[in-house]
Design an enzyme around this catalytic site. Structure first.
Site, PDB file in Angstrom:
ATOM      1  N   HIS A   1      34.673  18.839  31.598  1.00  0.00           N
ATOM      2  CA  HIS A   1      34.289  17.800  30.642  1.00  0.00           C
ATOM      3  C   HIS A   1      34.253  16.401  31.263  1.00  0.00           C
ATOM      4  CE1 HIS A   1      34.493  20.901  27.687  1.00  0.00           C
ATOM      5  NE2 HIS A   1      35.795  21.046  27.790  1.00  0.00           N
TER       6      HIS A   1
ATOM      7  N   ARG B   1      32.647  16.768  23.961  1.00  0.00           N
ATOM      8  CA  ARG B   1      31.509  17.105  23.099  1.00  0.00           C
ATOM      9  C   ARG B   1      30.178  16.579  23.629  1.00  0.00           C
ATOM     10  NH1 ARG B   1      33.296  15.903  16.985  1.00  0.00           N
ATOM     11  NH2 ARG B   1      31.358  17.033  16.612  1.00  0.00           N
TER      12      ARG B   1
ATOM     13  N   PRO C   1      35.909   7.219  18.733  1.00  0.00           N
ATOM     14  CA  PRO C   1      36.311   5.875  19.145  1.00  0.00           C
ATOM     15  C   PRO C   1      35.482   4.814  18.422  1.00  0.00           C
ATOM     16  CG  PRO C   1      36.065   7.307  21.046  1.00  0.00           C
ATOM     17  CD  PRO C   1      35.516   8.057  19.866  1.00  0.00           C
ATOM     18  N   GLU C   2      36.182   3.857  17.799  1.00  0.00           N
ATOM     19  CA  GLU C   2      35.517   2.793  17.070  1.00  0.00           C
ATOM     20  C   GLU C   2      35.729   1.483  17.820  1.00  0.00           C
ATOM     21  OE1 GLU C   2      36.942   3.187  13.041  1.00  0.00           O
ATOM     22  OE2 GLU C   2      36.196   5.232  12.874  1.00  0.00           O
TER      23      GLU C   2
END
Length: 273
Positions: free
Chosen positions: A91, A109, A2-3
């Site tokens: 998660h 992650r 994500p930017e």
């Protein structure tokens, strides 16, 4: 990853809904990149005032202190009524239960983060935010300051943009798109970019990032905003992930190279050193 556009889209998708909510509970799952910084139960009773963004961080302002959230490499946030979310999965690493819904961080992650700070001047917050560059979508992002920053660096322009110390949020996808729009080679040393090309680059940064926000960000694998909606900017990308395909301007095959272990897509004909 994500930017800036994805983080801004996420912020817009839940900030109005959570503003004014009272925190009723908080749950931590598996450890994230950094510790929360206080016991989860200490958040109970505080009011959520607003949600801001600084670079790729979301700042949840509370009646006492703030939470800094980062989505890491694969994280996403959901905000929904308590009965609208399934039980936490493997998660799902952070739940903030409020009087207006539950904010959940999902991160396969575990490179994301939720960190408490007493305020933006707190050393904890300054360690994360203190060296960030100019915000490209704000009025304070001035062409003159941007050009001065270019002239002070010999770093290849693509890597300078990714570094975030001059301007924040121009991540890997958008750096390729911005440089193509500005007709500048990703290999060009920053200090060789003259005033005219610097202005083109400045305008391209603002235009590409604004367009990405309007398109809901980019969904390559699993990004979605806090309402669960994917982004669509990838459908109008001109160079990113198009190696070997014809350039939309000159029809020459697009190239890919590695810079700092990141993939760069560009047109050797249209983008000059």
């Amino acid at each position: 990853m994500p930017e800036l556009p994805e983080v801004e889209v996420t912020r817009r998708s839940f900030a109005p809904a959570i503003a004014g909510a009272r925190i009723e509970a908080a749950r931590l799952g598996k450890p994230l990149r950094w510790p929360l910084g206080l016991a989860p139960e200490d958040l109970v009773g505080r009011e959520v005032l607003a949600v801001r963004r600084r670079g790729k961080y979301l700042l949840v302002d509370m009646s006492e202190g703030l939470l800094l959230l980062h989505l890491g490499m694969s994280g996403s946030l959901r905000f929904a009524p308590a009965d609208g979310l399934p039980p936490p999965g493997t998660h799902d690493h952070f739940d903030l239960f409020t009087s207006q819904g539950v904010l959940r961080l999902h991160d396969p992650r575990r490179f994301g983060a939720v960190v408490y700070a007493a305020g933006e001047a707190d050393p904890v917050a300054q360690k994360l935010l203190g060296r960030l560059g100019m915000e490209p979508l704000e009025d304070a992002f001035a062409p003159q300051a941007f050009y001065a920053g270019l002239q002070a660096s010999r770093t290849p322009i693509k890597q300078l943009l990714l570094g975030g110390k001059l301007v924040v949020g121009v991540g890997n996808i958008y750096a390729s798109e911005v440089l193509f729009t500005a007709r500048i080679s990703p290999l060009a040393p920053a200090n060789t970019i003259g005033p005219r090309r610097a202005l083109r680059l400045y305008e391209a940064i603002r235009r590409v990032l604004a367009a990405a926000v309007e398109q809901g960000g980019t969904t390559l694998k699993d990004f979605s905003n806090a309402d669960g909606m994917p982004g669509h900017f990838q459908l109008q990308a001109q160079v990113y992930d198009r190696e070997g395909l014809p350039c939309t301007q000159c029809a020459a095959p697009l190239r890919m190279l590695r810079q700092g272990q990141r993939s760069t897509f560009y047109c050797t004909h249209c983008q000059k050193l």
